[in-house]
Design an enzyme around this catalytic site. Structure first.
Site, PDB file in Angstrom:
ATOM      1  N   ARG A   1       0.768  -1.190   0.058  1.00 25.06           N
ATOM      2  CA  ARG A   1      -0.030  -0.072  -0.033  1.00 25.06           C
ATOM      3  C   ARG A   1       0.799   1.143   0.075  1.00 25.06           C
ATOM      4  O   ARG A   1       0.604   2.322  -0.534  1.00 25.06           O
ATOM      5  CB  ARG A   1      -0.822   0.006   1.421  1.00 25.06           C
ATOM      6  N   TYR A   2       1.921   1.095   0.638  1.00 25.48           N
ATOM      7  CA  TYR A   2       2.835   2.523   0.886  1.00 25.48           C
ATOM      8  C   TYR A   2       4.158   2.149   0.174  1.00 25.48           C
ATOM      9  O   TYR A   2       4.315   1.065  -0.372  1.00 25.48           O
ATOM     10  CB  TYR A   2       3.262   2.590   2.567  1.00 25.48           C
TER      11      TYR A   2
ATOM     12  N   ARG B   1       7.233  -0.028   1.465  1.00 24.47           N
ATOM     13  CA  ARG B   1       7.212  -1.051   2.673  1.00 24.47           C
ATOM     14  C   ARG B   1       5.795  -2.045   2.258  1.00 24.47           C
ATOM     15  O   ARG B   1       4.873  -1.580   1.663  1.00 24.47           O
ATOM     16  CB  ARG B   1       7.277  -0.543   3.914  1.00 24.47           C
TER      17      ARG B   1
ATOM     18  N   CYS C   1      -3.240 -17.431  16.033  1.00 21.17           N
ATOM     19  CA  CYS C   1      -2.641 -16.578  16.970  1.00 21.17           C
ATOM     20  C   CYS C   1      -2.919 -17.695  18.427  1.00 21.17           C
ATOM     21  O   CYS C   1      -3.532 -18.566  18.286  1.00 21.17           O
ATOM     22  CB  CYS C   1      -3.514 -15.513  17.487  1.00 21.17           C
TER      23      CYS C   1
ATOM     24  N   CYS D   1      -8.110 -12.082  19.886  1.00 21.02           N
ATOM     25  CA  CYS D   1      -8.486 -10.710  20.458  1.00 21.02           C
ATOM     26  C   CYS D   1     -10.091 -10.659  19.914  1.00 21.02           C
ATOM     27  O   CYS D   1     -10.016 -10.602  18.785  1.00 21.02           O
ATOM     28  CB  CYS D   1      -7.513  -9.542  20.211  1.00 21.02           C
TER      29      CYS D   1
ATOM     30  N   CYS E   1     -10.286  -8.294  16.948  1.00 24.31           N
ATOM     31  CA  CYS E   1      -9.231  -8.425  15.790  1.00 24.31           C
ATOM     32  C   CYS E   1      -9.863  -7.939  14.369  1.00 24.31           C
ATOM     33  O   CYS E   1     -10.896  -8.093  13.881  1.00 24.31           O
ATOM     34  CB  CYS E   1      -9.177  -9.752  15.472  1.00 24.31           C
TER      35      CYS E   1
ATOM     36  N   ARG F   1      -8.475  -8.378  11.565  1.00 21.32           N
ATOM     37  CA  ARG F   1      -8.500  -9.497  10.476  1.00 21.32           C
ATOM     38  C   ARG F   1      -9.065 -10.632  10.762  1.00 21.32           C
ATOM     39  O   ARG F   1      -8.997 -11.905  10.300  1.00 21.32           O
ATOM     40  CB  ARG F   1      -6.944  -9.925  10.061  1.00 21.32           C
TER      41      ARG F   1
ATOM     42  N   ASP G   1     -10.300  -0.326  14.977  1.00 19.82           N
ATOM     43  CA  ASP G   1     -11.032  -0.296  13.231  1.00 19.82           C
ATOM     44  C   ASP G   1     -12.522  -0.540  13.523  1.00 19.82           C
ATOM     45  O   ASP G   1     -13.002  -1.474  14.353  1.00 19.82           O
ATOM     46  CB  ASP G   1     -10.417  -1.241  12.533  1.00 19.82           C
TER      47      ASP G   1
ATOM     48  N   ASP H   1      -6.415   3.657  11.027  1.00 12.44           N
ATOM     49  CA  ASP H   1      -6.217   2.939   9.666  1.00 12.44           C
ATOM     50  C   ASP H   1      -7.399   3.530   8.780  1.00 12.44           C
ATOM     51  O   ASP H   1      -8.600   2.724   9.214  1.00 12.44           O
ATOM     52  CB  ASP H   1      -5.962   1.594   9.651  1.00 12.44           C
TER      53      ASP H   1
ATOM     54  N   LYS I   1      -2.605   4.446   7.394  1.00 10.03           N
ATOM     55  CA  LYS I   1      -2.742   4.715   8.737  1.00 10.03           C
ATOM     56  C   LYS I   1      -2.468   6.487   8.449  1.00 10.03           C
ATOM     57  O   LYS I   1      -1.710   6.858   7.860  1.00 10.03           O
ATOM     58  CB  LYS I   1      -1.276   4.244   9.417  1.00 10.03           C
TER      59      LYS I   1
HETATM   60  C1  LIG Z   1       0.836  -0.484   9.180  1.00  8.71           C
HETATM   61  C2  LIG Z   1       1.368  -0.980   7.680  1.00  8.71           C
HETATM   62  C3  LIG Z   1       2.446  -1.026   7.404  1.00  8.71           C
HETATM   63  C4  LIG Z   1       3.748  -0.436   8.023  1.00  8.71           C
HETATM   64  O1  LIG Z   1       3.257   0.897   8.406  1.00  8.71           O
HETATM   65  P1  LIG Z   1       4.238   1.904   9.505  1.00  8.71           P
HETATM   66  O2  LIG Z   1       3.655   3.323   9.783  1.00  8.71           O
HETATM   67  O3  LIG Z   1       5.548   2.048   8.506  1.00  8.71           O
HETATM   68  O4  LIG Z   1       4.627   1.092  10.866  1.00  8.71           O
HETATM   69  C5  LIG Z   1       2.564  -1.340   5.983  1.00  8.71           C
HETATM   70  N1  LIG Z   1       1.958  -1.737   5.260  1.00  8.71           N
HETATM   71  C6  LIG Z   1       0.720  -1.882   5.749  1.00  8.71           C
HETATM   72  C7  LIG Z   1      -0.572  -2.584   4.647  1.00  8.71           C
HETATM   73  C8  LIG Z   1       0.198  -1.673   6.733  1.00  8.71           C
HETATM   74  O5  LIG Z   1      -1.125  -1.673   7.235  1.00  8.71           O
END
Ligand SMILES: *Cc1c(COP(=O)(O)O)cnc(C)c1O
Length: 373
Positions: free
Chosen positions: A117-118, A121, A130, A134, A137, A139, A298, A335, A342
């Site tokens: 998504r980002y 990363r 798990c 929880c 959850c 997910r 969420d 989120d 986020k």
């Molecule tokens: C939370 C998350 C991350 C990591 O986000 P950071 O803000 O760098 O901790 C990466 N990918 C996805 C899809 C996430 O939900």
């Protein structure tokens, strides 16, 4: 490893175990509580809990380690640890605005199990189990084997995608809980990621140090250390979760050179007041864990009884910032529903649009939140 045997423990938790067995992660997993009748040997279920336990399993299975159950006060029906793991009927209700996939992950899944998504990363979902489930959850749609939907994972396809995307430098392993995989399986996944030249940084998101501290052995820590830089984000919501066994597990990770951050969820009745939050972050720091994120809960289907207003979260952050150690103040984030990712929640960033709430993510896109407060 030092051995903990809380001698005051109720026999229904110990189940005839020896000290060595109690401190063995596999014993804890095999003797986890998965049925209402087992719980009744330890605590009295309310009518609400009993009713929920009859059908919650089709959404999210019941599973609680004897270790975590031992931290719950059986005499307190609203014990903050109990509320997180024993279902209530509200969990079966779907409220307007709630979603099965609140973070919109399925749409950003570029290979089965890999959410990109980002820009730099990605999130690798590598386990659908798990140690304890929880009830809030995010997910729940794909963990525990309860619902019909399964967590998609194709490790070969995920690795191929990561190799083909040199802009990725950070991979976050989550699930489910990656630390429920065997050491061999984890080593295999981490090795395959480390072989990729552009992957600089690895992370694991886990609740195992809290739910199953017995799993954090020297052997596991030494193996994780080989993959440095590797950070661990520990999901923890209340200071009482950080008992002596959890503290020792976290200390063992840090002593092996693994930096730790925390992730908490703001939960009604669990940690939704300033004193509880402050105690949590102070206790985390004493366990050498740096508070990282406090998540607004969420809007996952069946979570309305856990959700606070955003204003309550902002008030909590205001009660911390400047009033205590800067290291003890996490970022309060949401989120954004629908895949916005986020976004930080601050007095300045929360927008009021048409009587509702909206946030702007790092790309400048606006996402609406399904509540007026
Ligand atoms: C939370 C998350 C991350 C990591 O986000 P950071 O803000 O760098 O901790 C990466 N990918 C996805 C899809 C996430 O939900």
């Amino acid at each position: 490893m030092s051995l903990y045997f809380p001698t005051s423990l109720h026999p229904s938790l110990i189940q005839g175990a020896s000290l060595e067995q109690w401190n063995d992660a596999n014993w804890q997993l095999r003797h986890s509580f998965t049925q209402a009748a087992q719980l009744e040997g330890y605590l009295q279920l309310s009518a609400d809990e009993s009713a929920a336990l009859q059908s919650c399993g089709e959404k999210l299975s019941l599973r609680i380690t004897p270790h975590f159950l031992s931290l719950i006060d059986p005499a307190d029906p609203s014990d903050p640890l109990r509320l997180q793991v024993i279902p209530r009927e509200a969990e079966l209700r779907h409220e307007e605005g709630e979603l099965l996939d609140p973070c919109g992950e399925d749409a950003d899944m570029k290979a089965p199990g890999l959410v990109h998504r980002y820009p730099d990363r990605a999130l690798l979902l590598c386990s659908d189990r798990c140690a304890t489930y929880c009830r809030y959850c995010t997910r729940s749609r794909m963990v525990s084997g309860g619902s019909k939907c399964r967590m998609p994972l194709n490790m070969d396809a995920a690795i191929d995608y990561i190799k083909a995307h040199p802009e990725l430098r950070d991979i976050l392993l989550s699930g489910g809980d990656p630390l429920l995989l065997s050491n061999e399986k984890l080593r295999e996944i981490l090795s395959r990621l480390r072989e990729i030249p552009h992957i600089e940084f690895l992370r694991i998101g886990t609740r195992v140090p809290i739910m199953l501290p017995q799993r954090i052995t020297d052997e596991l820590c030494a193996m994780l250390r080989e993959f440095a830089p590797l950070f661990i984000s520990v999901h923890c919501n209340h200071a009482r979760e950080l008992c002596s066994a959890a503290e020792e597990a976290l200390g063992r990770l840090v002593d092996h050179g693994i930096p730790l951050g925390s992730q908490s969820v703001l939960l009604r009745g669990v940690n939704d007041d300033a004193a509880t939050q402050r105690a949590l972050y102070h206790r985390l720091l004493c366990c050498r864990v740096r508070p990282y994120y406090l998540y607004h809960c969420d809007p996952v289907s069946g979570s309305s009884h856990f959700r606070t207003s955003i204003k309550e979260g902002l008030d909590i952050i205001d009660s911390l910032r400047g009033h205590t150690t800067g290291y003890a103040v996490p970022d309060y984030v949401m989120d954004a529903p629908g895949g916005g990712g986020k976004v930080p929640l601050t007095r300045e960033s929360v927008l009021r649009i048409n009587g509702g709430i909206a946030v702007r993510n790092y790309r400048g896109d606006i996402y609406h939140y399904p509540s007026a407060e």
